[in-house]
Design an enzyme around this catalytic site. Structure first.
Site, short mmCIF file in Angstrom:
data_model
loop_
_atom_site.label_atom_id
_atom_site.label_comp_id
_atom_site.label_asym_id
_atom_site.label_seq_id
_atom_site.Cartn_x
_atom_site.Cartn_y
_atom_site.Cartn_z
N CYS B 35 -17.30 -3.51 1.94
CA CYS B 35 -16.59 -2.26 1.53
C CYS B 35 -15.47 -2.91 0.99
CB CYS B 35 -16.20 -1.04 2.40
SG CYS B 35 -17.59 -0.28 2.64
N CYS B 61 -6.35 -4.92 1.35
CA CYS B 61 -5.27 -5.17 0.58
C CYS B 61 -4.12 -4.87 1.11
CB CYS B 61 -5.50 -4.51 -0.71
SG CYS B 61 -5.67 -2.56 -0.66
N CYS B 105 -6.91 4.05 1.27
CA CYS B 105 -6.41 3.42 2.36
C CYS B 105 -5.71 4.27 3.64
CB CYS B 105 -5.13 2.42 1.76
SG CYS B 105 -5.87 1.27 0.94
#
Lengths: 385, 293
Positions: B35, B61, B105
């Site tokens: 993912c 990230c 996130c």
């Protein structure tokens, strides 16, 4: 160290010599080359000179050079212009790893009744171009295959492909945006019909490019209007851009040997050191058939955008095929076409060098890279302690 | 380049509480390598039932790492009940905001926290698993999760749902489904702007209908499948039955039936006729695919 620019496949610095050539064309020599007066007419000579400089780098005839607004326009003009000139043929062959300026255009053609075949690549990103023998048929209007891949630097055997394709009476176009100026091209000895290049990838300005059209190639103009570029591309010439691109091509021809020796040495040094010092890293792309300036490396268990930001902190500019870096949720279509596992694709970093890079910059990056990779691996739940 | 806040960058470059607690009271693991991001959260309680220590490990990230870092800071000192009230909004706000496309996130942070709390409440037995029906197969997002991000963040478009939990960001086959969930929850709000009734053709001849089906496949369906390396071919039309074949990645996909039902039928009904239903041509599906039709 201020900025270490290793993102030359994205864009390049304009060479000082190029800028000097362009400067007088804004406020002093601003005439229109189509004008009847001497003031404007003298500009036409400058464009002629630029055309010769581009032709010199490609070993083509100056009349075969058409100036455009860039690589994307050249690709669009080549594909759509060819299809318009042969309206009875409905098949186009390309590859899965093309730049979007070609791939998106081709995929859109499917919605207009064309059959588009996308050739596949192997794990090293090499093209199985012999598939073409069977695929070429009477219905095929165009084959468009890139010269070198922007992400991995893998170079395709374009001269052989062009020979096969044109031998069957089909038009052959190549997007050579990444190849021109980095590897030698000789169009007088090749069978390429159409070739795209871009100014800002070879230390020229942005907003200018070239479509090379071999003599005798039928192509309908993409942009209609005035008679500029012998009716092949209407619109008042981007004079500073064209003159700058001409100079950039002249410099590229002079520096081609350096590109293939010194730049290649720097790339190899950077690549070998990183692969050696960073465990669980792997090279993407065919090591033996690559542009001399490009290196694409995957780092397992970590994510590309995070690596880029860490590098950015040290002033090092690179790019990534990760999903996050692009803003989409899926990683690079090139790496996926090569069958690079998702895990490695998310952690891929591309370094692309130029003749302006120094060994000092390479050494600096070699020093900074391993701690960055280690630091992010410490954060990763997929790395065992 | 993303517009990250200074606080986010600071937490990315200097993340707090990295690692794993030995013998933790709660463990939460969400996401996966495929993912593109994953988070493992561990915490330990003190004698008063407050979170004494929390640690994380994150693959992802910069914003994924920074949200994980602030999450551990936010929950320290809280009781389990207090921690359970932390929403993804709280996490994003703590960072001074996140780019819209990175909101997922913050959702991942909240999911990991919930998973860890659940793990604690079941005495360390229960590990996080997907609950409810999976709507987005590309990223494994369930109906429950989609409902939740819509409610907690007051979302009104499918694009926002993709930004917040990735659902719909792969092949796009579940976008119709997400829209339905949205309508169910936000019904009144969405109705404020009445959606235009589908502009369907009136009475058609058979030839017109087939042409319209082909056009709809070309314009509305194929691009979404192509984005995922797949393709679709119209084989035949028998009355209201549309027979299609899937090519490329779609042909091998175990979820072909799901994609077909959801995407192809919905689009054909929207653009051609309500009565249409879709069937897959099984004969051509068995043929090895070679992209050369």
């Amino acid at each position: 160290m201020e900025t270490v620019y290793f993102d030359n496949n994205a864009t390049t610095k304009v060479a000082e010599e190029v800028l000097e050539e362009m400067k007088p064309l804004f406020c002093e020599l601003y005439g229109n080359p189509s004008s009847m007066h001497t003031f404007g007419g003298q500009i036409a000579r400058k464009i002629r000179r630029a055309r010769e400089q581009v032709a010199g780098l490609l070993a083509s005839d100056p009349t075969e050079i058409v100036f455009t607004s860039g690589g994307t326009e050249s690709d669009n003009a080549a594909i759509k212009g060819t299809l318009a000139a042969v309206p009875d043929k409905r098949k186009v062959i390309t590859t899965r790893v093309e730049h979007p300026a070609v791939l998106t255009v081709c995929r859109d053609l499917e919605n207009h009744g064309y059959t588009v075949v996308e050739l596949t690549v192997d794990k090293q990103g090499r093209l199985d171009w012999r598939q073409l023998e069977e695929l070429l048929d009477d219905d095929t209007a165009l084959v468009t295959i890139m010269y070198a891949n922007n992400e991995t630097g893998v170079v395709f055997p374009i001269d052989k492909i062009a020979e096969l394709v044109t031998g069957r009476g089909v038009i052959f176009h190549t997007d050579a945006v990444q190849a021109v100026g980095k590897i030698p091209l000789n169009l007088s000895k090749s069978n390429i019909d159409l070739l795209s290049l871009s100014g800002h990838k070879l230390h020229g300005p942005k907003g200018v490019g070239v479509l090379y059209v071999r003599k005798g190639t039928r192509i309908s103009p993409f942009m209609l209007g005035g008679h500029q570029e012998a009716g092949r591309r209407a619109g008042t010439e981007n004079v500073p851009g064209i003159v700058g691109l001409g100079k950039a091509c002249e410099l590229a021809a002079e520096n081609l040997e350096e590109e293939n020796s010194r730049v290649k040495y720097l790339r190899d040094k950077l690549e070998n050191a990183i692969l050696e010092k960073c465990p669980d890293s792997r090279l993407n792309g065919d090591k033996d058939n690559r542009l001399p300036n490009t290196s694409n490396i995957s780092f397992e268990y970590i994510e590309g955008e995070a690596i880029l930001l860490m590098l950015d902190k040290f002033g090092i500019c690179a790019s990534s095929g990760s999903a996050c870096a692009s803003g989409s949720l899926e990683p690079s279509h090139v790496l996926r076409a090569m069958g690079v596992p998702f895990t490695a694709a998310h952690g891929s970093i591309r370094f692309s060098l130029s003749r302006y890079n120094t060994e000092e910059e390479v050494d600096y990056t070699i020093e900074k890279m391993p701690p960055i990779i280690n630091r992010l691996r410490e954060l990763s739940p997929f790395v065992a302690k | 380049m993303w517009e990250y806040t200074d606080k986010l960058k600071e937490h990315f470059f200097n993340p707090r509480n990295v690692g794993e607690i030995e013998n933790p009271d709660g463990v939460g693991e969400v996401g996966s390598l495929a993912c593109g991001d994953a988070l493992k959260l561990t915490f330990k309680l003190d004698e008063n039932g407050r979170i004494k220590d929390a640690k994380f490990k994150t693959f992802g990230c910069a914003s994924a790492i920074a949200t994980s870092s602030v999450l551990t800071e936010m929950i320290k000192g809280k009781t389990i009940d207090e921690a359970a009230k932390v929403t993804n909004r709280d996490i994003a706000n703590y960072l001074g905001g996140l780019p819209e496309q990175k909101m997922h996130c913050s959702v991942m942070g909240r999911e990991a926290l919930e998973a860890a709390i659940e793990n604690y409440r079941t005495g360390g037995k229960k590990k996080h698993e997907l609950q409810g029906r999976v709507v987005c197969n590309c990223f494994g997002v369930t109906e429950n999760e989609i409902e939740r991000v819509i409610r907690e963040n007051n979302l009104t478009t499918v694009e926002e749902v993709t930004n917040y939990c990735k659902a719909g960001g792969g092949c796009g086959g579940c976008k119709g489904e997400i829209e339905k969930i949205m309508e169910k929850i936000q019904g009144d709000k969405i109705k404020e702007i009445p959606p235009a009734a589908p502009r369907r053709a009136g009475k058609m001849t058979n030839i017109q209908k087939i042409q319209l089906i082909q056009q709809t496949i070309n314009e509305q369906i194929r691009p979404a499948l192509r984005a995922h390396g797949g393709n679709i071919e119209l084989i035949d039309v028998e009355g209201d039955k549309v027979i299609v074949a899937f090519r490329g990645m779609c042909a091998q996909c175990m979820l072909a039936e799901y994609t077909m039902k959801d995407l192809v039928e919905a689009k054909l009904r929207e653009f051609v006729s309500h009565q249409l239903f879709v069937e897959e041509d099984k004969d051509s599906a068995k043929e090895p695919h070679n992209h050369r039709e």
